[in-house]
Design a protein around this motif. Structure first.
Motif, PDB file in Angstrom:
ATOM      1  N   LEU A  63       0.962  -1.051   0.007  1.00  0.00           N
ATOM      2  CA  LEU A  63      -0.015  -0.061   0.064  1.00  0.00           C
ATOM      3  C   LEU A  63       0.991   1.337  -0.052  1.00  0.00           C
ATOM      4  O   LEU A  63       0.273   2.241  -0.098  1.00  0.00           O
ATOM      5  CB  LEU A  63      -0.789  -0.099   1.241  1.00  0.00           C
ATOM      6  CG  LEU A  63      -2.149  -1.045   1.310  1.00  0.00           C
ATOM      7  CD1 LEU A  63      -2.714  -0.871   2.503  1.00  0.00           C
ATOM      8  CD2 LEU A  63      -2.845  -0.591  -0.198  1.00  0.00           C
TER       9      LEU A  63
ATOM     10  N   ALA B  40      -0.274   3.353  -2.597  1.00  0.00           N
ATOM     11  CA  ALA B  40      -1.873   3.307  -2.846  1.00  0.00           C
ATOM     12  C   ALA B  40      -2.426   4.384  -3.619  1.00  0.00           C
ATOM     13  O   ALA B  40      -3.633   4.410  -4.432  1.00  0.00           O
ATOM     14  CB  ALA B  40      -2.487   3.119  -1.679  1.00  0.00           C
ATOM     15  N   TYR B  41      -1.960   5.670  -3.571  1.00  0.00           N
ATOM     16  CA  TYR B  41      -2.432   6.837  -4.084  1.00  0.00           C
ATOM     17  C   TYR B  41      -1.851   7.401  -5.318  1.00  0.00           C
ATOM     18  O   TYR B  41      -0.760   7.902  -5.229  1.00  0.00           O
ATOM     19  CB  TYR B  41      -2.618   7.892  -2.932  1.00  0.00           C
ATOM     20  CG  TYR B  41      -3.278   7.632  -1.649  1.00  0.00           C
ATOM     21  CD1 TYR B  41      -4.660   7.942  -1.658  1.00  0.00           C
ATOM     22  CD2 TYR B  41      -2.905   6.649  -0.774  1.00  0.00           C
ATOM     23  CE1 TYR B  41      -5.318   7.528  -0.535  1.00  0.00           C
ATOM     24  CE2 TYR B  41      -3.518   6.430   0.624  1.00  0.00           C
ATOM     25  CZ  TYR B  41      -4.833   6.731   0.371  1.00  0.00           C
ATOM     26  OH  TYR B  41      -5.575   6.335   1.631  1.00  0.00           O
ATOM     27  N   ASP B  42      -2.612   7.293  -6.493  1.00  0.00           N
ATOM     28  CA  ASP B  42      -1.877   7.196  -7.704  1.00  0.00           C
ATOM     29  C   ASP B  42      -1.168   8.919  -7.833  1.00  0.00           C
ATOM     30  O   ASP B  42      -1.929   9.900  -7.901  1.00  0.00           O
ATOM     31  CB  ASP B  42      -2.827   7.172  -8.802  1.00  0.00           C
ATOM     32  CG  ASP B  42      -2.429   6.865 -10.101  1.00  0.00           C
ATOM     33  OD1 ASP B  42      -1.899   7.965 -10.858  1.00  0.00           O
ATOM     34  OD2 ASP B  42      -2.098   5.761 -10.662  1.00  0.00           O
TER      35      ASP B  42
ATOM     36  N   ARG C  40      -6.881  -1.299  -4.223  1.00  0.00           N
ATOM     37  CA  ARG C  40      -5.486  -1.703  -4.486  1.00  0.00           C
ATOM     38  C   ARG C  40      -5.316  -3.270  -4.512  1.00  0.00           C
ATOM     39  O   ARG C  40      -4.304  -3.600  -5.631  1.00  0.00           O
ATOM     40  CB  ARG C  40      -4.729  -1.077  -3.468  1.00  0.00           C
ATOM     41  CG  ARG C  40      -4.565   0.412  -3.407  1.00  0.00           C
ATOM     42  CD  ARG C  40      -4.247   1.050  -4.752  1.00  0.00           C
ATOM     43  NE  ARG C  40      -3.049   0.409  -5.317  1.00  0.00           N
ATOM     44  CZ  ARG C  40      -2.338   0.246  -6.439  1.00  0.00           C
ATOM     45  NH1 ARG C  40      -3.388   0.248  -7.506  1.00  0.00           N
ATOM     46  NH2 ARG C  40      -1.223  -0.103  -6.733  1.00  0.00           N
TER      47      ARG C  40
ATOM     48  N   ARG D  53      -6.474   1.968 -10.042  1.00  0.00           N
ATOM     49  CA  ARG D  53      -5.878   3.286  -9.866  1.00  0.00           C
ATOM     50  C   ARG D  53      -6.785   3.934  -8.596  1.00  0.00           C
ATOM     51  O   ARG D  53      -8.052   3.949  -8.671  1.00  0.00           O
ATOM     52  CB  ARG D  53      -5.584   4.174 -10.917  1.00  0.00           C
ATOM     53  CG  ARG D  53      -4.848   3.317 -11.938  1.00  0.00           C
ATOM     54  CD  ARG D  53      -4.555   4.217 -13.170  1.00  0.00           C
ATOM     55  NE  ARG D  53      -3.852   5.325 -13.089  1.00  0.00           N
ATOM     56  CZ  ARG D  53      -3.941   6.493 -14.004  1.00  0.00           C
ATOM     57  NH1 ARG D  53      -4.568   6.333 -15.044  1.00  0.00           N
ATOM     58  NH2 ARG D  53      -3.323   7.478 -13.767  1.00  0.00           N
TER      59      ARG D  53
END
Length: 316
Positions: A170, A173-175, A240, A245
């Motif tokens: 993770l 995790a944040y594109d 995820r 995405r």
């Protein structure tokens, strides 16, 4: 076969079969899914009217139903911008309503089976960072999942191999590409004279339904959280796991109270009436109607930012 005997993969496929048998062909494989948080259901109004199709959660096999004000409970399909096929989840089910983590995150698995590649999650959150004001928008770049660390986790149990690996990372995790595009969109849709600010920060998930105590808020801030809320993170974990995405936003709807609670032996409190003492304790106290009202006041800016980001990323 009873529902409890079916795997999440089987249940998701049954929900998808129901939807695809009713959707026009042009909407059967949405490119983007958007989860609308408390007071942010107006995002569904960005769907082109002529293409809009919607279904109550109660009609979709296995779909969890929310019971909280501000969460309508319907899936809306249609086109964003010119030709971006999308599905919007207007309202979400929460863990504190009595749903399991598996039920709360089930819609994400449905999105995966529909062919969605990107999920955008929005929520109403309490601001822990003193630089955040009510009505500001926070672009999430990380999270703290204390419940998950303690074992209350949406991936607990046998791994759903059809969706993803046993131990998904993770840290990514944040594109990053989508987050970069948010700043471009902000310049395009938010007037330069606006007092609303865009921040980037860390979201802490708490189980709810109580709002945090002052001590809990200070603890979360010390751990590095900028905002706190009761949703989103379990959905991101499952997204995820499914290889989707992720882009996520918090709308700051109240400022968490971090100041220590007054002590009963404080000298200046001794001569105050009971009503005055109650007023001191209630200063800054959060309430759900306050959350919804702040959401209504800021919804248009949030809608514009989300749509423009997606148009920039996927539009023709």
């Amino acid at each position: 076969m009873a529902e409890s005997d079916k795997s999440s993969f089987e249940q998701a496929n049954e929900a998808v079969s129901y939807l695809k048998s009713r959707l026009p062909e042009s909407l059967q494989t949405p490119q983007v899914a958007i989860v609308c948080g408390s007071g942010l259901g107006g995002l569904a109004d960005t769907i082109q009217t002529e293409s809009r199709v919607e279904y109550d959660y109660s009609s979709i096999p296995h779909f969890p139903r929310p019971t909280v004000a501000g969460h309508a409970g319907k899936l809306v399909f249609g086109f964003l911008g010119q030709r971006i096929p999308a599905v919007l989840m207007v309202g979400r089910a929460h863990y504190y309503e009595g749903h399991s983590m598996d039920r709360v995150t089930f819609p994400i698995r449905v999105f995966k089976q529909l062919g969605v590649g990107t999920v955008v999650l929005t929520n109403a959150a309490g601001g822990l960072n003193s630089e955040y004001g009510v009505g500001d928008i926070v672009l999430l770049n990380d999270h703290i999942f204390l419940a998950g660390l303690a074992g209350v986790h949406p991936l607990r149990g046998p791994n759903a191999e059809e969706f993803g690996v046993r131990f998904p990372p993770l840290s990514d995790a944040y594109d990053l590409d989508l987050r970069r595009r948010v700043y471009q969109a902000w310049k395009e849709v938010i007037p330069s004279k606006s007092t609303r600010k865009l921040h980037e920060g860390v979201y802490a998930f708490v189980g709810g339904p109580t709002y945090e105590t002052r001590a809990e808020s200070r603890m979360l801030r010390m751990l590095g959280a900028d905002v706190v809320g009761m949703s989103t993170v379990p959905e991101i974990v499952v997204a995820r796991h499914c290889g989707l995405r992720v882009l996520a936003f918090s709308l700051v709807t109240n400022n968490a109270v971090l100041a220590p609670v007054p002590r009963g032996d404080e000298h200046e409190l001794q001569d105050k009436a009971a009503g005055e003492l109650s007023a001191i304790l209630e200063e800054g106290k959060a309430g759900h109607e306050e959350v919804l009202e702040a959401g209504r006041a800021s919804a248009l800016d949030m809608q514009g930012l989300v749509v423009q980001t997606l148009v920039n990323a996927f539009g023709q």
